[in-house]
Design an enzyme around this catalytic site. Structure first.
Site: not given
Length: 208
Positions: A6-7, A24
């Site tokens: 994520h991100d 992440g």
């Protein structure tokens, strides 16, 4: 296949081989190359035109223009292949090589390296980019060290489930000053109370 968590932010013209694992909030800048089986720790940045060797473990930022490998991965030399392929001028490549030598081999310090490069008319834009990246990296490390000396507020956390894994998590969290174990959630009152007693004994042992 690989994994991008994520991100993450991945730039243009980036090459990632099989089994690359990005945690992440990882940032991969333009023209970076990551070989197979590389694991990149979360919140890590890999600079532009850099190369990370296969099976490396990246837990620190990789500066631009560098070839890095190892566990943990460290800059070994400049990524001369990528620089030539992307039409860097010979004087730019030479200046980057000297900057790497001063910082990672001679270890003269950032400001001294900058003075030497300026005196040799090698403080080119690409070299400034490298020095600024490393300087920001060093400032972040120093800020983290200051926080670890006692200014960090413990992270409040709860454990859900009083089974085998819940007991392990409770034991680990109760022994770590970075976390405050605020509660244990489980449908069984007996299991929940048993873990609460273990947590209290662990806290008493730490304070003693």
């Amino acid at each position: 296949c690989g994994h991008v968590a994520h991100d993450c932010k991945v730039g243009n013209h980036v090459v990632m081989a099989n089994a690359t694992l990005l945690g992440g909030h990882v940032h991969i800048h333009d023209h970076a190359t990551i070989s197979g089986g590389v694991a990149v720790h979360h919140f890590t940045t890999i600079g532009s035109y850099s190369f990370v060797g296969g099976l490396s473990r990246v837990i620190h930022d990789i500066p631009p223009y560098m070839l890095a490998d190892g566990s943990p991965a460290r800059p070994r030399c400049i990524n001369i292949v990528a620089l030539k392929r992307n039409n860097f001028e010979p004087e730019q490549i030479s200046a980057l090589a000297d900057a790497h030598r001063l910082m990672y081999r001679a270890k003269v310090g950032m400001e001294h390296a900058r003075k030497i490069l300026r005196a040799n008319t090698q403080l080119l834009p690409c070299v400034e980019n490298l020095l600024n990246f490393v300087q920001i990296q060093q400032m972040a490390v120093m800020a983290g060290a200051v926080q670890q000396e006692g200014s960090v507020t413990p992270i409040r956390i709860a454990v859900i489930g009083a089974g085998h894994l819940g007991r392990i998590h409770t034991r680990l969290l109760a022994g770590d000053g970075q976390f405050e174990l605020v509660g244990i959630v489980d449908p069984s009152a007996t299991a929940r109370q048993a873990m609460e007693r273990r947590k209290s004994r662990k806290a008493a042992t730490r304070s003693a």
